[in-house]
Design a protein around this motif. Structure first.
Motif, PDB file in Angstrom:
ATOM      1  N   ASP A 166       0.819  -1.214   0.000  1.00 53.06           N
ATOM      2  CA  ASP A 166       0.000   0.000   0.000  1.00 53.06           C
ATOM      3  C   ASP A 166       0.851   1.262   0.000  1.00 53.06           C
ATOM      4  N   TYR A 187     -14.104  -8.682  -9.097  1.00 53.63           N
ATOM      5  CA  TYR A 187     -13.156  -7.672  -8.608  1.00 53.63           C
ATOM      6  C   TYR A 187     -13.918  -6.539  -7.903  1.00 53.63           C
ATOM      7  N   ASP A 188     -13.359  -6.060  -6.802  1.00 56.86           N
ATOM      8  CA  ASP A 188     -14.021  -5.037  -5.986  1.00 56.86           C
ATOM      9  C   ASP A 188     -13.778  -3.649  -6.582  1.00 56.86           C
ATOM     10  N   TRP A 189     -14.555  -3.313  -7.611  1.00 58.32           N
ATOM     11  CA  TRP A 189     -14.392  -2.014  -8.265  1.00 58.32           C
ATOM     12  C   TRP A 189     -14.830  -0.862  -7.361  1.00 58.32           C
ATOM     13  N   HIS A 190     -15.770  -1.102  -6.488  1.00 55.19           N
ATOM     14  CA  HIS A 190     -16.231  -0.032  -5.587  1.00 55.19           C
ATOM     15  C   HIS A 190     -15.082   0.463  -4.722  1.00 55.19           C
ATOM     16  N   SER A 191     -14.304  -0.469  -4.134  1.00 59.60           N
ATOM     17  CA  SER A 191     -13.182  -0.078  -3.293  1.00 59.60           C
ATOM     18  C   SER A 191     -12.103   0.613  -4.129  1.00 59.60           C
ATOM     19  N   TYR A 192     -11.872   0.089  -5.322  1.00 59.86           N
ATOM     20  CA  TYR A 192     -10.851   0.685  -6.202  1.00 59.86           C
ATOM     21  C   TYR A 192     -11.205   2.121  -6.578  1.00 59.86           C
ATOM     22  N   ASN A 250     -13.090   4.205  -5.117  1.00 67.42           N
ATOM     23  CA  ASN A 250     -13.258   5.121  -4.000  1.00 67.42           C
ATOM     24  C   ASN A 250     -12.029   5.180  -3.106  1.00 67.42           C
ATOM     25  N   SER A 251     -10.946   4.601  -3.580  1.00 69.89           N
ATOM     26  CA  SER A 251      -9.726   4.633  -2.771  1.00 69.89           C
ATOM     27  C   SER A 251      -8.973   5.931  -2.952  1.00 69.89           C
TER      28      SER A 251
END
Length: 209
Positions: free
Chosen positions: A151, A201-206, A208-209
């Motif tokens: 990260d 794939y977690d596009w929401h997290s991507y 909104n990161s």
């Protein structure tokens, strides 16, 4: 002689998507009066990188063997002069003035851009790719990672570069089979070394990161 001609075929074999060589159709049509580009390498430089690309006018041809006259004034090659006769072969030709039937392929390799982690370039390895909505005509929307980044690494903008897709294809061109997949897709390499589509794939997290 302090210089030698670079073998364009060998360079293309090493970097097939970033080192252009004319197609066979173009080479076959070359004749007296045509102008071709050769790469003259300074043999006194240990790294062999100090080359000068210069135009040569063809004055004779016998199959793969050519002779011609140098049309440029060398910058750093002291025993090579404008108008000097040069003997060369088809394998030395790295450009011509003819339109190449494969030019659209090369335009794609050079002009299509991807965002790539510097760790990919250091390791010459990538294991994760995702495609967001492209931002502009040249932007492919692809971001490419080695898979080893943490990260802290990915949160540093200077750890990423915007480069031609040909550089990535030189590392692994198996991605050509899905490179035109519509945006909002992600791929990861499995333990067999093959890429597979990450269906959930977690596009929401991507996003909104």
């Amino acid at each position: 002689m302090s210089w030698y001609l670079d073998n364009a075929y060998e360079k293309n074999a090493q970097f097939p998507y970033t080192f252009y060589i004319p197609s066979k159709q173009v080479i076959d049509k070359l004749s007296i009066g045509d102008i071709v580009k050769l790469r003259f390498v300074n043999g006194t430089k240990e790294d062999g990188l100090a080359g000068e690309r210069m135009w040569v006018e063809i004055t004779g041809r016998n199959g793969e063997d050519f002779r011609g006259l140098l049309m440029n004034e060398p910058y750093d090659l002291k025993d090579l002069k404008f108008g000097q006769e040069v003997l060369f072969k088809a394998k030395h030709i790295c450009d011509t003035e003819y339109k190449d039937p494969r030019s659209s392929d090369w335009d794609y390799y050079f002009d299509t851009k991807v965002i790539v982690s510097t760790d990919v370039l250091d390791k010459r390895e990538f294991n994760f790719m995702l495609r967001d909505t492209p931002n502009g005509e040249e932007d492919s929307g692809w971001t490419i990672l080695s898979g080893y980044e943490n990260d802290e690494f990915v949160n540093q903008p200077d750890h990423f570069q915007y480069i031609s897709i040909g550089v990535i294809l030189n590392i692994d061109d198996s991605i050509l089979k899905f490179i035109d997949e519509k945006p909002m897709c992600a791929y990861e390499r499995n333990n067999k070394g093959e890429f597979y589509n990450i269906q959930n794939y977690d596009w929401h997290s991507y996003l909104n990161s």
